[in-house]
Scaffold this active site. Structure first.
Site, short mmCIF file in Angstrom:
data_model
loop_
_atom_site.label_atom_id
_atom_site.label_comp_id
_atom_site.label_asym_id
_atom_site.label_seq_id
_atom_site.Cartn_x
_atom_site.Cartn_y
_atom_site.Cartn_z
N VAL A 1 4.87 6.66 -2.98
CA VAL A 1 6.28 6.48 -3.28
C VAL A 1 7.13 6.75 -2.05
CG1 VAL A 1 6.57 8.85 -4.12
CG2 VAL A 1 8.16 7.07 -4.88
N CYS B 1 5.65 9.54 0.42
CA CYS B 1 4.38 8.91 0.80
C CYS B 1 3.18 9.65 0.22
CB CYS B 1 4.26 8.83 2.33
SG CYS B 1 5.67 8.01 3.11
N GLY C 1 0.83 -1.20 0.00
CA GLY C 1 0.00 0.00 0.00
C GLY C 1 0.86 1.25 0.00
N GLY C 2 0.22 2.40 -0.15
CA GLY C 2 0.94 3.66 -0.09
C GLY C 2 1.43 4.14 -1.44
N GLY D 1 4.78 0.49 5.16
CA GLY D 1 3.97 0.02 4.05
C GLY D 1 3.84 -1.49 4.11
N LEU E 1 8.76 -1.77 7.56
CA LEU E 1 9.08 -0.43 8.02
C LEU E 1 10.47 -0.01 7.56
CD1 LEU E 1 11.26 -0.34 10.70
CD2 LEU E 1 9.43 -1.81 11.56
N SER F 1 8.88 5.29 7.87
CA SER F 1 7.78 5.01 6.95
C SER F 1 7.31 3.56 7.13
CB SER F 1 8.23 5.23 5.50
OG SER F 1 8.67 6.56 5.31
#
Length: 234
Positions: free
Chosen positions: A81, A175, A78-79, A146, A158, A144
């Protein structure tokens, strides 16, 4: 082949992979998730990558401002860049959610809480945000997150900015947020207070394991420069 034995259902295998090309590890994550059975242990993979941008499955090209010579790889998390590069601690969380007793939101919270607890060890007050996964210090983002869930099992994970070059983040909307500034642990601590990578990895792994499972194992052969996913047998 290395064989991991004497594992309880609650055990987590911890694998230190060193510096590895993103696509190689991405393929291995998918392979393990697709092929694992109920008896396969959960795993945490510690890794760093050569410079790369990864674009989530719903990612928009407009968030890639000027990638230049850094490759862009489309992935299935998900997410939007994000950037990975040396000096960033990446941990991939290969977790069987049902066995761990977690739903997706609880998995996200467990990862975020682990990062916050790690930073609190160094006197850094970190926060999370609704609808914007990750960990923030003030207005800046330091970690971050995802994930991809496939057949009730997670992969991806992470990325914590430790001491790497943050310039590549200027080439994207991190993001998917225009103007979002990134920070790193090195900029938040005096040089004498910076932990070693070994200490930092150990502390973060302990935080994650506490929230995921009761036991911990070590991946045999994980630090070999010739690391191959299929060097492991279960």
């Amino acid at each position: 082949m290395a064989v991991v034995s004497s594992l309880t259902e609650a055990s987590i295998i911890v694998c230190q992979l060193g510096l590895q090309p993103y696509q190689r590890v991405f393929a291995a994550m998918k392979d393990y998730t697709e092929s694992r059975t109920d008896s396969c242990p959960d795993q945490l993979w510690l890794v760093q990558h050569p410079s790369v941008f990864t674009q989530g499955q719903a990612g928009k090209a407009e968030h890639l401002l000027m990638p230049g010579d850094i490759p862009v790889i489309k992935v299935d998390r998900g997410g939007q860049v994000t950037y990975h590069g040396p000096g960033q601690l990446v941990i991939y969380t290969l977790i069987d959610l049902k066995r761990a007793g977690l739903n997706v939101r609880e998995l996200v919270c467990a990862i975020e809480l682990s990062l916050k607890a790690l930073l609190a060890n160094y006197g850094i007050v970190a926060e999370t945000r609704d609808k914007a996964p990750g960990v923030y210090v003030g207005a800046d983002k330091i970690a971050s997150l995802g994930l991809r869930i496939r057949r009730g099992r997670s992969y991806h994970g992470l990325a914590l900015n430790v001491d790497g070059d943050l310039e590549p983040f200027q080439r994207i909307n991190p993001c998917g947020y225009r103007g979002l500034q990134m920070t790193r642990l090195q900029d938040l601590l005096a040089s004498g207070d910076m932990p070693s990578w070994q200490v930092l990895e150990e502390q973060l792994i302990e935080e994650l394991v506490q929230r995921f499972a009761a036991g911990r194992g070590e991946c045999q052969g994980g630090q070999s420069p010739q690391w191959q996913y299929r060097d492991w047998a279960y």
